[in-house]
Design an enzyme around this catalytic site. Sequence first.
Site, short mmCIF file in Angstrom:
data_model
loop_
_atom_site.label_atom_id
_atom_site.label_comp_id
_atom_site.label_asym_id
_atom_site.label_seq_id
_atom_site.Cartn_x
_atom_site.Cartn_y
_atom_site.Cartn_z
NE ARG A 31 33.08 9.75 17.25
CZ ARG A 31 31.80 9.75 17.54
NH1 ARG A 31 31.24 10.80 18.10
NH2 ARG A 31 31.06 8.71 17.26
CE LYS A 75 14.29 -3.92 19.57
NZ LYS A 75 13.53 -2.73 19.25
N GLY A 110 29.31 0.56 18.89
CA GLY A 110 29.58 1.21 20.18
C GLY A 110 29.91 0.29 21.33
N GLY A 154 27.22 3.60 12.78
CA GLY A 154 26.23 3.50 11.71
C GLY A 154 26.88 3.38 10.33
P1 AMP Z 1 22.72 -3.35 19.78
O1 AMP Z 1 22.61 -1.87 19.90
O2 AMP Z 1 21.68 -3.99 18.94
O3 AMP Z 1 24.12 -3.79 19.41
O4 AMP Z 1 22.42 -3.93 21.24
C1 AMP Z 1 23.19 -3.63 22.38
C2 AMP Z 1 22.39 -3.91 23.60
O5 AMP Z 1 22.01 -5.27 23.63
C3 AMP Z 1 23.14 -3.65 24.90
O6 AMP Z 1 22.56 -2.56 25.55
C4 AMP Z 1 22.96 -4.94 25.69
O7 AMP Z 1 22.63 -4.73 27.04
C5 AMP Z 1 21.80 -5.59 24.98
N1 AMP Z 1 21.78 -7.05 25.20
C6 AMP Z 1 22.77 -7.92 24.96
N2 AMP Z 1 22.43 -9.15 25.37
C7 AMP Z 1 21.18 -9.06 25.90
C8 AMP Z 1 20.29 -10.00 26.51
N3 AMP Z 1 20.62 -11.28 26.65
N4 AMP Z 1 19.10 -9.54 26.94
C9 AMP Z 1 18.77 -8.25 26.82
N5 AMP Z 1 19.57 -7.31 26.24
C10 AMP Z 1 20.77 -7.71 25.79
#
Ligand code: AMP
Length: 419
Positions: free
Chosen positions: A35, A220, A376, A399
């Site tokens: 940054r 999610k 990230g 974000g």
């Molecule tokens: P996000 O912050 O929603 O972009 O999610 C990132 C997180 O999703 C990371 O910490 C990954 O470890 C998790 N992730 C990705 N694929 C999977 C999976 N198949 N099962 C559980 N967690 C996952």
Amino acid sequence: MQKIDNYDFSGKRAIVRVDFNVPLNENFQITDDTRIRAAIPTLKKVLEKGGSLIIMSHLGRPKGPTAKYSLKHIISAIEEKLGVKVQFAPDCMGTEAAELSKNLKPGEVLLLENLRFYAEEEGKPRDLAEDVTEEVKKAAKAEMKEKQKEFTKVLASYADCYINDAFGTAHRAHASTALIAKYFPDDKMFGYVMEGEITAIDKVLKSPEKPVTAIIGGAKVSSKIAIIEKLFDVADNMIICGGMAFTFAKAKGGKIGKSLCEDDQLELALTILDKAKAKGVKIYFEGDVVAADAFSNDANKQVCDIMNIPDGWLGMDAGPETLKLWETILNNSKTILWNGPAGVFEMPSFATGTLKIAELLAQVTAKGAFTLVGGGDSVAAVTQMGYAKKVSYVSTGGGAMLEYLEGIELPGIKAIREV
Ligand code: AMP
């Protein structure tokens, strides 16, 4: 609207909001200076054109003055990168900051202490007891708004012009990121980081070369719905990967074992699939996956169909056939946006899919595609692979980027644009 390239900085003091919220270790050493490096071209430009600088930022989430979150820890890093001595105001308010800024000569630089040592920066009352009545809360908020106005006015009094170069906080309507702009109706502008981010995202949202592919991964579905739907307006293909793919698989009747799933989003997943169909967007979430018998790097692994994962197993990464399909799709795309990992990439055994996307993006960029990476984990993956310079643009604002992609007008952008 003023532009940093055309503005006459000579003899002027520019107050610049940067995002120097860098990670520090227990010895207060910077562990990632991205940054700071990102803001240097903006800062240098002002100095080259005969101006002086008042740099302001936040660091961490202090609840008041806290030594741990002092920006004094990063003075030497700024000096080293800017090649100029940096003066420091140990309080962003008060007579010392006012005097130091008043006395700045062309070419000189002043760094203000962490803005968030004052609640006024964010404009939210601190230390309100949880059990206070709504009335007390309302009064405290109103009082804080007044104090925030005063705080903003004092910051503005230090300078002749204002530059916002903190994309990472552009989605917040804080004193230094948005409110201060009104004191500089004819002397406010974006820095190069902001300009670069806006141009890159607009290129995907407003004038993309087709075909457009969006790769949306992560844990999610619920946190990415707004973006998924917004991207239906521009995307030809959408690859849904990572943990969220299993919610789609289950919604379509798949057996997903113990894989991550949001059971309350199954209906929504079906609605999303219907909407994609209606808009002519091809969605890809099916294919093989690497499943594990435990959520652990050392677990036993097997490749299986996402629609047929054995009981007790959980999908952790994309499988080899899926990766081949993605390669074909990406090779045939002219614009690609990537947000969110394709698997549990923190565990080396399940990082293959995520790293493969990073590699493919570098390859197709070399062949002329426009590739934008944000969020990230995706940014960490391209950086880890040494591909950060081999994709078209890496967004620094997690974000803020997501909100901009959702079509929300960010306060930090609006404040500069509005007349
Ligand atoms: P996000 O912050 O929603 O972009 O999610 C990132 C997180 O999703 C990371 O910490 C990954 O470890 C998790 N992730 C990705 N694929 C999977 C999976 N198949 N099962 C559980 N967690 C996952």
